[in-house]
Design an enzyme around this catalytic site. Structure first.
Site, PDB file in Angstrom:
ATOM      1  N   ASP A  18      -0.259  -1.722  -4.714  1.00 35.88           N
ATOM      2  CA  ASP A  18      -0.621  -2.641  -4.831  1.00 35.88           C
ATOM      3  C   ASP A  18      -0.436  -2.899  -3.424  1.00 35.88           C
ATOM      4  OD1 ASP A  18      -0.838  -5.819  -4.532  1.00 35.88           O
ATOM      5  OD2 ASP A  18       1.396  -6.035  -4.444  1.00 35.88           O
ATOM      6  N   ASP A  20      -0.434  -5.958  -0.897  1.00 36.64           N
ATOM      7  CA  ASP A  20      -0.015  -6.984  -0.256  1.00 36.64           C
ATOM      8  C   ASP A  20       1.431  -7.181  -0.335  1.00 36.64           C
ATOM      9  OD1 ASP A  20      -2.151  -7.207   0.592  1.00 36.64           O
ATOM     10  OD2 ASP A  20      -2.964  -9.801  -0.597  1.00 36.64           O
TER      11      ASP A  20
END
Length: 277
Positions: A18, A20
């Site tokens: 992922d 952020d």
């Protein structure tokens, strides 16, 4: 220290990240809000709201219903925006805005996975106009992101494929089939409870700076929990990662400003941030 050595005679594997709060310390799209304002894509009021949204996002995150609301809102707000203008704004400001907020620990893991012979894949609900350049900075082999329809160089407001929640897991499964990855021997990293489906499809899931929901789930499933807290410029720490990387082979498109708009909507809906336990 994680042991990431792999037998190169075994099936191909990958590490899925992922973006952020996992690879970078902020929201990738919110980081560009002032640049979008200077480019005329959003107004001053939106800039102020995104500053607040950044704070709320960092300390609390967004739940499923809020993320779905963002999706609907951003599809309307970005209609008619020029795709090339968004790409140019990101290209002009990428290194100033993103390079300083990449986690040292994430950069180390990316380097170690590559050294072990694994592909590195960035999987994000944000747009390719933001995610692909960041992927190139990191040397990612693939990027998976939300896809928005564009016609005659402008966004239509239609989201073709929203890479969020279970859709992240579906995209990983599809890529794994195409590339021949053995997911049971692969790795995944995320900070959010909404990425549990993504973490569950691999044999080695890791919670990174987890929100409350993911921390509870990771503890119950005995998943390792990692803390990343050292942002660093890549060219100061790992020169090899700032060299031209292998091509980003798989990507989908969405307006980066559109995703920013989604978190503007979230800020308007959520007035009081809740601190992590």
């Amino acid at each position: 220290m994680l042991v990431l050595v792999e037998n190169h005679l075994s099936p191909r594997t990958a590490a899925f990240f992922d973006l952020d709060k996992t690879v970078i310390a902020k929201s990738s799209t919110l980081a560009f809000s002032r640049s979008f304002y200077q480019g005329g894509l959003i107004n001053r009021r939106a800039v102020l709201r995104t500053a607040y949204a950044q704070f709320v996002y960092l300390v609390g995150g967004a739940d499923h219903d809020q993320m779905e609301g963002m999706r609907k809102y951003l599809s309307e707000l970005c209609r008619g925006w020029n795709v090339q203008q968004v790409r140019e704004i990101v290209a002009e400001t990428l290194h100033d805005l993103i390079d300083p907020i990449i986690y040292d620990e994430a950069a180390s893991l990316i380097e170690e996975h590559h050294a072990a012979g694994r592909d590195v894949v960035i999987v994000s609900a944000s747009g390719a106009e933001v995610v692909e350049p960041i992927g190139r900075m990191l040397g990612a082999d693939h990027v998976i992101a939300t896809q928005m329809v564009a016609e005659e160089g402008c966004y239509t407001g239609v989201i073709e494929h929203y890479v969020y929640g279970p859709a992240k897991a579906e995209a990983i499964l599809k890529l794994a089939e195409a590339e021949g990855y053995d997911l049971e021997r692969s790795y995944a990293y995320s900070d959010s409870v909404t990425d549990i489906p993504m973490l569950e499809v691999v044999g080695h899931p890791y919670a990174v700076n987890p929100d409350r929901g993911l921390r509870k789930e990771a503890t119950g499933k005995e998943w390792p929990i990692l803390t990343f807290n050292r942002p660093v410029r890549l060219n100061q720490r790992i020169p090899s990662l700032s060299m031209p990387p292998r091509p980003v082979l798989a990507a989908a498109a969405v307006g980066a400003a559109a995703a920013t708009a989604g978190l503007v909507w979230y800020a308007a809906r959520r007035r009081r941030p809740s601190l992590l336990s």
